[in-house]
Design an enzyme around this catalytic site. Structure first.
Site: not given
Length: 469
Positions: A334, A342, A351, A377
């Site tokens: 993770d 983000n 991304d 993620e």
């Protein structure tokens, strides 16, 4: 013709010629026997376009056309094998065939003899083609490799009509052009750069018109003869047709026996083109199916395998490990604090991080390991045959490479710099895929609780877990 013995001998030439198994052999027998009986040079001429060429002669250095003052008798031999022929007899004095009735009888005997030889040759060719087509269809069915399939097609089609050179041109929609995909009789490297537009040249015209052709190429000027790669000028080309259109074109040239190709040869080539086109269509469909299957199994953003593919593979690997009594490890990975990243850098930056992490993972594992985007993620790495120490080592390698990569990129401040937490679990003999995922998830939760950016292996209790980082 006044000598009865010669008359009888010439009459017997017909059955001798008719027993020949091929037209070239029949023509050779004809000129030999007639030349011996009449004691005169003679030749069988075949019509190519508007000209007549020597097909067989006695003596072999017979030249045609003759000098203007040469006395010659011409005996029409009709059309056999799709080609008109005539017998030329050179005589120094009066014609040995001056009697019109006898001339007509000889013409009839020799014409019928050549027709019989042509019929015998055609029947033998049909039987040979039937056997050849059956073998060809079996070979196509058993050939799975695309490159080998294309080479098989060009070789078999060339041999079916006794051609020494051939090429297979396939249409590429992306370039709106035909490319030479395989050759026979000469190296493909000589033509692999060529692109042929529909309607351009013989190949392009056959592709555009969807019709085969059998013809003679124009004569090359004498000053350009050294540039020619070909002995003769006879060629054929046929399209490879399917219900969806034309896949390509097969072209052949250089008849092995130097005899021009005929409409019968074109018929044979068309017959072989049918299973060839079906095999190529099958190959194209297989490639398209494989591409679609790959796309359906790959995550579009990262290029890693997707969740669906992972779920299928973990079931397969659990069964394999149970059957072979082999190791199986799972890494659940993770990206730490991805939401904060983000929010701080934007979703496009997020991304990009996902793509870079997936690339680091692929470069850090073995070729047969399964690297998948599990969701959001979170990633998963399935490692067949890997023990717990090996899996922990690989997880640490991925974590360390990721940390180093983003620390040196200069794109992220320390509080949002991407790092990874990794949970490692290994399968027990009685464990299901769901249980293996659950234990790896538990180890990942321990890694998060331990401060993130660490690797933890699942054991019976948190107190006994191994921590790296």
């Amino acid at each position: 013709m006044t000598n009865p013995a010669d008359t009888l001998a010439l009459a017997l030439v017909g059955p001798l010629v008719g027993r020949a198994t091929t037209l070239p052999d029949a023509c050779a027998r004809l000129v030999h026997e007639v030349g011996v009986i009449l004691g005169a040079p003679c030749a069988v001429l075949c019509q190519t376009g508007k000209a007549w060429q020597v097909q067989a002669s006695a003596p072999q250095d017979f030249q045609w056309p003759l000098a203007d003052d040469a006395a010659t008798s011409i005996v029409p031999l009709g059309v056999a094998g799709g080609i008109a022929r005539q017998l030329a007899i050179v005589h120094g004095g009066p014609s040995p065939l001056a009697d019109p009735a006898w001339f007509a009888a000889l013409e009839s005997v020799l014409t019928d003899a050549l027709a019989l030889a042509a019929l015998r040759a055609e029947r033998q060719l049909q039987r040979r083609n039937e056997r050849g087509l059956y073998r060809f269809a079996r070979e196509l069915l058993l050939t799975k490799d695309g490159s080998r399939l294309r080479q098989l097609i060009v070789e078999r089609l060339a041999r079916s009509v006794a051609a020494d050179m051939a090429s297979l041109a396939l249409y590429l929609p992306s370039e709106d052009a035909l490319v030479i995909a395989a050759t026979y009789g000469y190296p493909a490297v000589l033509v692999d750069h060529i692109r042929i537009k529909p309607g351009e040249g013989v190949t392009g015209e056959v592709f555009a018109r969807r019709r085969g052709t059998c013809a003679q190429a124009p004569r090359t000027p004498a000053n350009a003869s050294r540039q020619r790669r070909y002995r003769g000028n006879s060629y054929m080309a046929v399209p490879l047709l399917t219900a969806d259109g034309v896949l390509g074109v097969v072209s052949v040239t250089e008849p092995t026996n130097d005899e021009p190709f005929t409409r019968e040869h074109l018929r044979v080539l068309r017959g072989y083109a049918v299973p060839a086109a079906l095999a190529l269509a099958r190959e194209a469909l297989r490639d398209q199916t494989a591409d679609l299957a790959h796309l359906a199994a790959v995550d579009a953003l990262t290029g890693a395998w997707n969740r669906r593919h992972f779920d299928e593979r973990i079931l397969e690997e659990i069964q394999r490990a149970r059957r072979d009594h082999s190791d199986l490890a799972l890494l659940m990975i993770d990206i730490d604090d991805f939401k904060a990243l983000n929010d701080a850098k934007g979703h496009l930056s997020g991304d990009r991080v996902l793509r870079e992490v997936a690339d680091i993972m692929r470069r850090s594992i073995r070729s047969f390991d399964v690297c998948a985007r599990y969701g959001g993620e979170e990633f998963a790495v399935l490692m067949p045959g890997a023990s717990a120490p090996i899996a922990v080592q690989v997880g640490e390698r991925i974590r360390r490479h990721t940390e180093s990569h983003f620390a040196t990129s200069g794109r992220f401040p320390p509080h949002v710099r991407p790092t990874l937490s990794v949970g490692v679990s290994t399968a027990r003999p009685d464990m299901t895929g769901e249980a293996l995922i659950a234990t790896a998830d538990t180890a990942l939760a321990w890694a998060k609780a331990a401060g993130k950016n660490v690797v933890k292996e699942y054991v019976d209790t948190p107190a006994r877990s191994q921590v790296s980082g």
